[in-house]
Write an enzyme that holds these catalytic residues in place. Structure first.
Site, PDB file in Angstrom:
ATOM      1  N   ASP A  37       0.831  -1.199   0.000  1.00  0.00           N
ATOM      2  CA  ASP A  37       0.000   0.000   0.000  1.00  0.00           C
ATOM      3  C   ASP A  37       0.868   1.253   0.000  1.00  0.00           C
ATOM      4  O   ASP A  37       1.944   1.265   0.611  1.00  0.00           O
ATOM      5  CB  ASP A  37      -0.910  -0.005   1.243  1.00  0.00           C
ATOM      6  N   ASN A  85     -10.262  -2.832  -6.771  1.00  0.00           N
ATOM      7  CA  ASN A  85      -9.436  -1.982  -7.632  1.00  0.00           C
ATOM      8  C   ASN A  85      -9.995  -1.831  -9.039  1.00  0.00           C
ATOM      9  O   ASN A  85      -9.594  -0.918  -9.777  1.00  0.00           O
ATOM     10  CB  ASN A  85      -8.007  -2.516  -7.711  1.00  0.00           C
TER      11      ASN A  85
END
Length: 263
Positions: A37, A85
């Protein structure tokens, strides 16, 4: 792999050298899972397009895969692209897939040289035909390797994986009375692999983001403020050293204490 393999890859006298010498190679986590991340924030801090953060993140992937293999980690799973995503802008998704294709082509020889097996977990049918072919090629070429298992989670969601496992159980006619935890685990994407002992998350976020929800039930969690493009061997060594300080109880002592309190 051994200490000598790790030492050979770091600068003599460096902090990484000192870290590596403190690692107990008899108590390594069998499976490390990482939530990568911070690519977007890394780019934003440098006033760059988001894709540049993803591009820089490839260096972190390369370093982490090679360092894990040298350490002797049995399984490494990287969370590369979640089912959520797909909601990102098409231009970003296209750029991400292009970077993935470039990584596979550029790093296949490294995977082969380091005896690493490559595998995709998730829902690859949602990926383009070109990407699926590249992934299948890498899986096929490395299938005979006997070293570290490198899983990349693509179009992956932990809840979706559990639902798919339940559907498989129904399709395969598994008797409800015989559906215990080991049987259910054998229906997951990671069937035959040990559950993660260590879950690492970068960028300081304190959540698991729908990642390996069944498998991380007893994983030790280690969070670093480092953004993924900045993640390197020193961070991985820190995580492993912290893991080795912990006493893994799996709820047993807590259960005993509860029982004692009732007596």
């Amino acid at each position: 792999m051994s200490l000598s393999d790790v030492i050979a890859a770091v600068q003599p006298g460096s902090p990484e050298d000192a870290q590596a010498r403190r690692i107990d190679f008899d108590r390594l986590p069998r499976h490390i899972a990482i939530i990568m991340d911070g690519n977007g924030r890394w780019a934003a801090q440098r006033h760059l397009p988001r894709v540049e953060g993803h591009r820089a993140g490839i260096d972190a992937v390369r370093d982490t895969v090679e360092t894990s293999a040298r350490l002797g980690i049995g399984v490494l799973t990287l969370y590369a692209f979640s089912v959520e995503n797909w909601k990102r802008p098409d231009t970003e998704i296209t750029a991400l897939m292009g970077l993935l294709r470039h990584y596979l082509r550029a790093e296949l020889s490294t995977l082969l040289k380091n005896n690493i097996r490559f595998r995709v977990i998730g829902q690859p049918d949602r990926l383009s035909r070109e990407i699926r072919e590249e992934l299948e090629r890498a899986e096929h070429r490395t299938a005979g390797n006997t070293g570290m298992q490198f899983n990349i989670a693509l179009s992956y969601g932990g809840r979706a994986e559990i639902v798919e496992a339940a559907k498989r159980a129904i399709r395969e006619g598994v008797d409800a009375e015989r559906l215990d935890e080991p049987t259910f685990a054998s229906l997951l994407y990671t069937a035959g692999q040990p559950d993660p002992d260590l879950l690492i998350r970068t960028s300081g976020e304190m959540r698991v983001s729908n990642f390996l929800l069944w498998q991380i039930a007893y994983a030790e969690i280690w969070v670093t403020d480092a953004l993924w493009p900045d993640f390197r061997a020193r961070h991985l060594f820190d995580a492993v050293l912290d893991f080795q300080k912990r006493e893994r109880r799996y709820g047993a002592i807590a259960a005993q204490a509860v029982g004692a309190g009732k007596e």
